[in-house]
Enzyme design. Structure first.
Site, PDB file in Angstrom:
ATOM      1  N   HIS A  80       7.145   4.212 -17.932  1.00 24.75           N
ATOM      2  CA  HIS A  80       7.676   3.621 -16.692  1.00 24.75           C
ATOM      3  C   HIS A  80       8.982   2.859 -16.953  1.00 24.75           C
ATOM      4  O   HIS A  80       8.967   1.682 -17.306  1.00 24.75           O
ATOM      5  CB  HIS A  80       6.624   2.685 -16.087  1.00 24.75           C
ATOM      6  CG  HIS A  80       6.922   2.291 -14.673  1.00 24.75           C
ATOM      7  ND1 HIS A  80       5.949   2.185 -13.714  1.00 24.75           N
ATOM      8  CD2 HIS A  80       8.089   1.984 -14.051  1.00 24.75           C
ATOM      9  CE1 HIS A  80       6.504   1.822 -12.568  1.00 24.75           C
ATOM     10  NE2 HIS A  80       7.812   1.681 -12.754  1.00 24.75           N
TER      11      HIS A  80
ATOM     12  N   HIS B  18      13.220   2.449 -15.511  1.00 22.08           N
ATOM     13  CA  HIS B  18      14.273   2.768 -14.542  1.00 22.08           C
ATOM     14  C   HIS B  18      15.605   2.850 -15.286  1.00 22.08           C
ATOM     15  O   HIS B  18      16.106   1.837 -15.768  1.00 22.08           O
ATOM     16  CB  HIS B  18      14.333   1.707 -13.444  1.00 22.08           C
ATOM     17  CG  HIS B  18      13.080   1.657 -12.629  1.00 22.08           C
ATOM     18  ND1 HIS B  18      12.894   2.446 -11.524  1.00 22.08           N
ATOM     19  CD2 HIS B  18      11.926   0.960 -12.797  1.00 22.08           C
ATOM     20  CE1 HIS B  18      11.671   2.225 -11.024  1.00 22.08           C
ATOM     21  NE2 HIS B  18      11.069   1.327 -11.792  1.00 22.08           N
TER      22      HIS B  18
ATOM     23  N   ARG C  34      18.349   4.117 -13.818  1.00 23.98           N
ATOM     24  CA  ARG C  34      19.349   3.830 -12.763  1.00 23.98           C
ATOM     25  C   ARG C  34      20.423   4.906 -12.583  1.00 23.98           C
ATOM     26  O   ARG C  34      21.153   4.889 -11.605  1.00 23.98           O
ATOM     27  CB  ARG C  34      20.046   2.482 -13.007  1.00 23.98           C
ATOM     28  CG  ARG C  34      19.112   1.298 -13.106  1.00 23.98           C
ATOM     29  CD  ARG C  34      18.274   1.120 -11.861  1.00 23.98           C
ATOM     30  NE  ARG C  34      17.541  -0.137 -11.866  1.00 23.98           N
ATOM     31  CZ  ARG C  34      16.483  -0.370 -11.088  1.00 23.98           C
ATOM     32  NH1 ARG C  34      16.044   0.571 -10.270  1.00 23.98           N
ATOM     33  NH2 ARG C  34      15.868  -1.530 -11.129  1.00 23.98           N
TER      34      ARG C  34
ATOM     35  N   ASP D 240       8.055  -1.053 -17.054  1.00 22.35           N
ATOM     36  CA  ASP D 240       8.721  -1.132 -15.750  1.00 22.35           C
ATOM     37  C   ASP D 240      10.110  -1.768 -15.906  1.00 22.35           C
ATOM     38  O   ASP D 240      10.529  -2.586 -15.076  1.00 22.35           O
ATOM     39  CB  ASP D 240       7.880  -1.891 -14.719  1.00 22.35           C
ATOM     40  CG  ASP D 240       8.389  -1.676 -13.303  1.00 22.35           C
ATOM     41  OD1 ASP D 240       9.281  -0.826 -13.094  1.00 22.35           O
ATOM     42  OD2 ASP D 240       7.907  -2.381 -12.392  1.00 22.35           O
TER      43      ASP D 240
HETATM   44 ZN   LIG Z   1       9.017   0.706 -11.410  1.00 25.91          ZN
END
Ligand SMILES: [Zn+2]
Length: 428
Positions: free
Chosen positions: A58, A60, A62, A303
């Protein structure tokens, strides 16, 4: 000629054993007590821990679309610094990863500039709008490892059921951001001690747990592998525990910050403590740790959610949700879970290597002969303060600034290639 790690500590049967490890042609060729140096390049580890490279399901990155926050180049370098050799990237980019073209674009870009292995996760609905399902088969053919509308919950139960049906048929996991908009709307922190103290609109625990309860029953009906993202409340843990008891194919991940912080720890109106799901109450944090210990929660995922400084300066209500996590995850967890005797080192390593790979049927995350040479060296004795200005990530948004942590990764290798190296050089 290969690369030979001398005097590594390798985890075997929950114990650290002193072994040599030889790498050749991108693979782990041999693990043994004493391998002769021959003409190999020798890296003396002097008892430092040699682990399989970490796997984070998990992250990001971007890019495309939000390169000011992070790029594939900077995000994967942050991963390497944190000891991660494989990361899955979430689809809430611009454009959203909702077509085979975007999947292909990310794979190409990651091959060109990526420092570690990048596995794209495809969106469940087009543009993550929750209105129309994406073409799961073509996303799978393009190479996504799972499906998720991370960042938003799927509001419509019928749509989630149909998504699960289709995903089950082609063998893809549904990775769910669980959030009911009607309950969460307008909230910026957990509805609890902190929101009351500062008069902020809170996000109640049910905003998350209600989706998990619904989805668990849909997963039972459809037989899909249903994976809960960043679980945060005690009711959610209970729902997953019950589901597992009933043989439903449900797994869950938790983030380091939800394991280590609760809303009472937020010192003031600092957006570096603003994330989604929010830091919950003390009892929730305790339930997450319990869930981790008893196996209700399967893996840890960061995350990692970088944002620009000016975005995070907009205050608690207006700044975006999310904190960075790749570069601090392992030392945070080692210092606060292993050193404090809450879980063993072997268990922690399992949670960030073997288990995430198993859950998503990936061949990585293990240190055995014949496996890809994806390796991380951790110096358990190294103590250092968290200093965001040293981050490789463009995002400096962390609530852990100044925390004194132990167990920092010092070296990362992907398929036999050295990506990050902070080991002291051998004297010439
Ligand atoms: Zn997330």
């Amino acid at each position: 000629m290969g690369i030979l790690f001398k005097n590594a500590h390798v985890l075997r049967d929950h114990e650290q054993q002193k072994l040599d490890v030889l790498i050749e042609n991108g693979k782990i060729k041999q693990i043994n007590r004493a391998i002769s140096e021959g003409d190999h390049e020798v890296i003396p580890l002097n008892g430092k821990l040699l682990l399989p490279g970490f796997v984070d399901m998990h992250v990001h990155l971007r890019e495309p679309g939000f390169e000011g926050k992070e790029t594939i180049a900077t995000g994967t370098l942050a991963a390497a610094k944190g000891g991660f050799t494989t990361i899955a990237c979430m689809p809430n980019t611009k454009p959203v990863i909702d077509s085979s073209e975007v999947v292909q674009w990310i794979k190409n870009k990651a091959r060109e500039v990526g420092n570690v292995r990048v596995l794209p996760i495809g969106a469940i609905t087009i543009r993550e709008l929750g209105k129309e399902l994406t073409d799961f088969s073509s996303l799978k053919a393009a190479g996504v490892v799972a499906l998720s509308d991370d960042g938003v919950g799927i509001q419509d139960a019928a749509m989630m059921k149909e998504a699960m049906n289709q995903a089950a048929k082609i063998g893809l996991s549904i990775v769910a951001h669980c959030e009911d908009d009607s309950l969460a709307k307008g909230g910026c922190v957990h509805e609890g001690v902190f929101s009351r103290k500062f008069g902020l609109k809170g996000i109640p625990s049910e905003a998350e747990s209600i989706h998990i309860a619904r989805d668990v029953l849909l997963a039972e009906a459809t037989g899909v592998h249903y994976h809960v993202c960043h679980i945060s409340t005690k009711e959610s843990v209970r729902a997953v525990r019950e589901a597992k008891k009933n043989g439903i194919y449900v797994t869950a991940e938790v983030s380091p910050h939800h394991l280590l912080l609760c809303d009472e720890d937020i010192p003031g109106l600092d957006p570096n403590y603003k994330m989604n799901p929010p830091l919950r109450g003390k009892e929730d944090r305790e339930a997450l740790i319990e869930g981790l210990i008893d196996g209700t929660i399967d893996i840890i995922a960061t995350d990692h959610a970088p944002h620009m400084k000016e975005e995070k300066e907009r205050g608690m209500e207006k700044s975006p949700f999310g904190i960075v996590g790749l570069e601090t995850a392992f030392p945070l967890l080692y210092t606060h879970l292993v050193e404090k005797g809450i879980i063993s080192l072997a268990k922690l390593v399992d949670l960030v290597t073997v288990r995430p790979a198993q859950l998503f049927q990936l061949p990585w995350g293990k240190l055995v002969e014949g496996a890809s040479a994806d390796l991380t060296v951790v110096n358990l004795a190294k103590e250092k303060e968290v200093n965001p200005s040293e981050f490789a990530s463009k995002g400096k948004n962390t609530p852990f600034t100044g925390w004194k942590l132990q167990g920092w990764p010092e070296f990362t290798m992907v398929e036999g290639k050295i990506i990050w190296n902070e080991l002291e050089r051998r004297e010439a």
